[in-house]
Scaffold this motif. Structure first.
Motif, mmCIF file in Angstrom:
data_model
loop_
_atom_site.group_PDB
_atom_site.id
_atom_site.type_symbol
_atom_site.label_atom_id
_atom_site.label_comp_id
_atom_site.label_asym_id
_atom_site.label_seq_id
_atom_site.Cartn_x
_atom_site.Cartn_y
_atom_site.Cartn_z
ATOM 1 N N SER A 6 -0.650 -14.757 -10.450
ATOM 2 C CA SER A 6 -2.016 -15.208 -10.734
ATOM 3 C C SER A 6 -2.791 -15.565 -9.478
ATOM 4 N N GLY A 7 -2.114 -15.881 -8.410
ATOM 5 C CA GLY A 7 -2.781 -16.193 -7.150
ATOM 6 C C GLY A 7 -3.331 -14.971 -6.434
ATOM 7 N N PHE A 8 -3.055 -13.791 -6.971
ATOM 8 C CA PHE A 8 -3.457 -12.539 -6.314
ATOM 9 C C PHE A 8 -4.330 -11.669 -7.205
ATOM 10 N N ARG A 9 -4.916 -12.236 -8.223
ATOM 11 C CA ARG A 9 -5.725 -11.436 -9.156
ATOM 12 C C ARG A 9 -6.804 -10.650 -8.428
ATOM 13 N N ARG A 10 -7.061 -9.468 -8.954
ATOM 14 C CA ARG A 10 -8.129 -8.645 -8.396
ATOM 15 C C ARG A 10 -9.482 -9.214 -8.781
ATOM 16 N N THR A 11 -10.455 -8.983 -7.919
ATOM 17 C CA THR A 11 -11.829 -9.342 -8.238
ATOM 18 C C THR A 11 -12.361 -8.319 -9.241
ATOM 19 N N ALA A 12 -13.494 -8.629 -9.840
ATOM 20 C CA ALA A 12 -14.122 -7.678 -10.770
ATOM 21 C C ALA A 12 -14.419 -6.359 -10.057
ATOM 22 N N GLU A 13 -14.841 -6.437 -8.814
ATOM 23 C CA GLU A 13 -15.128 -5.214 -8.047
ATOM 24 C C GLU A 13 -13.854 -4.418 -7.786
ATOM 25 N N GLU A 14 -12.754 -5.097 -7.459
ATOM 26 C CA GLU A 14 -11.477 -4.407 -7.245
ATOM 27 C C GLU A 14 -10.976 -3.763 -8.538
ATOM 28 N N ARG A 15 -11.274 -4.361 -9.668
ATOM 29 C CA ARG A 15 -10.868 -3.786 -10.955
ATOM 30 C C ARG A 15 -11.655 -2.507 -11.244
ATOM 31 N N ARG A 16 -12.913 -2.486 -10.840
ATOM 32 C CA ARG A 16 -13.756 -1.302 -11.074
ATOM 33 C C ARG A 16 -13.508 -0.190 -10.066
ATOM 34 N N ASP A 17 -13.167 -0.550 -8.837
ATOM 35 C CA ASP A 17 -13.066 0.425 -7.742
ATOM 36 C C ASP A 17 -11.604 0.632 -7.348
ATOM 37 N N PRO A 18 -10.992 1.739 -7.791
ATOM 38 C CA PRO A 18 -9.579 1.969 -7.478
ATOM 39 C C PRO A 18 -9.275 2.023 -5.979
ATOM 40 N N LEU A 19 -10.207 2.501 -5.166
ATOM 41 C CA LEU A 19 -9.958 2.565 -3.723
ATOM 42 C C LEU A 19 -9.962 1.167 -3.109
ATOM 43 N N LEU A 20 -10.876 0.337 -3.535
ATOM 44 C CA LEU A 20 -10.910 -1.042 -3.048
ATOM 45 C C LEU A 20 -9.619 -1.765 -3.443
ATOM 46 N N SER A 21 -9.178 -1.555 -4.665
ATOM 47 C CA SER A 21 -7.916 -2.145 -5.117
ATOM 48 C C SER A 21 -6.738 -1.612 -4.303
ATOM 49 N N TRP A 22 -6.737 -0.302 -4.065
ATOM 50 C CA TRP A 22 -5.659 0.343 -3.309
ATOM 51 C C TRP A 22 -5.552 -0.215 -1.895
ATOM 52 N N ASN A 23 -6.667 -0.571 -1.299
ATOM 53 C CA ASN A 23 -6.692 -0.990 0.099
ATOM 54 C C ASN A 23 -6.229 -2.427 0.326
ATOM 55 N N ARG A 24 -5.852 -3.134 -0.722
ATOM 56 C CA ARG A 24 -5.279 -4.470 -0.535
ATOM 57 C C ARG A 24 -3.897 -4.341 0.102
ATOM 58 N N ASP A 25 -3.437 -5.399 0.733
ATOM 59 C CA ASP A 25 -2.077 -5.426 1.264
ATOM 60 C C ASP A 25 -1.080 -5.242 0.124
ATOM 61 N N ASP A 26 0.139 -4.864 0.466
ATOM 62 C CA ASP A 26 1.155 -4.576 -0.552
ATOM 63 C C ASP A 26 1.419 -5.745 -1.498
ATOM 64 N N LEU A 27 1.569 -6.942 -0.965
ATOM 65 C CA LEU A 27 1.923 -8.070 -1.832
ATOM 66 C C LEU A 27 0.872 -8.291 -2.919
ATOM 67 N N PRO A 28 -0.420 -8.421 -2.588
ATOM 68 C CA PRO A 28 -1.391 -8.583 -3.674
ATOM 69 C C PRO A 28 -1.522 -7.342 -4.552
ATOM 70 N N PHE A 29 -1.351 -6.167 -3.966
ATOM 71 C CA PHE A 29 -1.431 -4.930 -4.746
ATOM 72 C C PHE A 29 -0.366 -4.912 -5.839
ATOM 73 N N PRO A 128 0.740 5.605 -6.653
ATOM 74 C CA PRO A 128 1.386 4.426 -6.074
ATOM 75 C C PRO A 128 2.918 4.473 -6.032
ATOM 76 N N TRP A 129 3.513 5.532 -6.542
ATOM 77 C CA TRP A 129 4.971 5.563 -6.679
ATOM 78 C C TRP A 129 5.694 5.432 -5.340
ATOM 79 N N GLN A 130 5.326 6.241 -4.352
ATOM 80 C CA GLN A 130 5.997 6.178 -3.050
ATOM 81 C C GLN A 130 5.750 4.840 -2.360
#
Length: 148
Positions: A6-29, A128-130
């Motif tokens: 819960s400390g790493f939830r995506r923002t509304a923008e990250e939920r809408r934009d797969p690239l923005l979500s993808w670009n987070r560090d591994d732990l929050p991703f 995201p598999w690899q």
């Protein structure tokens, strides 16, 4: 100390934009948005390990808020290896009103995604598999000798 998803939830923008979500560090991703991918990649990597995927369902929810794997004692997720009791206690303490309860997941990844509104592999910016397999490899199992 275990860090709840819960400390790493995506923002509304990250939920809408797969690239923005993808670009987070591994732990929050892998804490929020791709925890299910990590769990199923773990199962594909360790199919006979005695582990199984588990979802944490908030009270009254039809879909889990977090997915991890466990053998009943140890759990593996975004934060690596954690005793399952510690994962559950920390997660519940972070959101005491959620009433999280663990339930085993008895489907494959595609079925799970379709039933529980989790993003399937093909809906990420990239597969995201690899990335999940590389992340899993960073965490030797408990009791394994550390590489020098």
């Amino acid at each position: 100390m275990y860090r709840p998803a819960s400390g790493f939830r995506r923002t509304a923008e990250e939920r809408r934009d797969p690239l923005l979500s993808w670009n987070r560090d591994d732990l929050p991703f892998f804490a929020a948005g791709a925890c299910h991918i990590l769990a199923f990649a773990f199962m594909a990597t360790h199919p006979h390990s005695g582990f199984h995927p588990v979802g944490l369902w908030p009270y009254g929810a039809e879909d889990p808020g977090h997915v991890y794997v466990t053998d009943g004692s140890w759990a593996f997720d975004h934060d690596g290896w954690t005793p399952q009791s510690t994962l559950l206690a920390a997660t519940r303490a972070a959101e005491p009103g959620a009433g999280f309860r663990p339930r085993p997941i008895h489907t494959d990844l595609d079925t799970f995604c379709a039933r529980h509104h989790h993003r399937p592999r093909h809906r990420f910016a990239f597969d995201p598999w690899q990335r999940a397999l590389r992340y899993i490899a960073r965490f030797p199992p408990p009791g394994a000798p550390a590489d020098h």
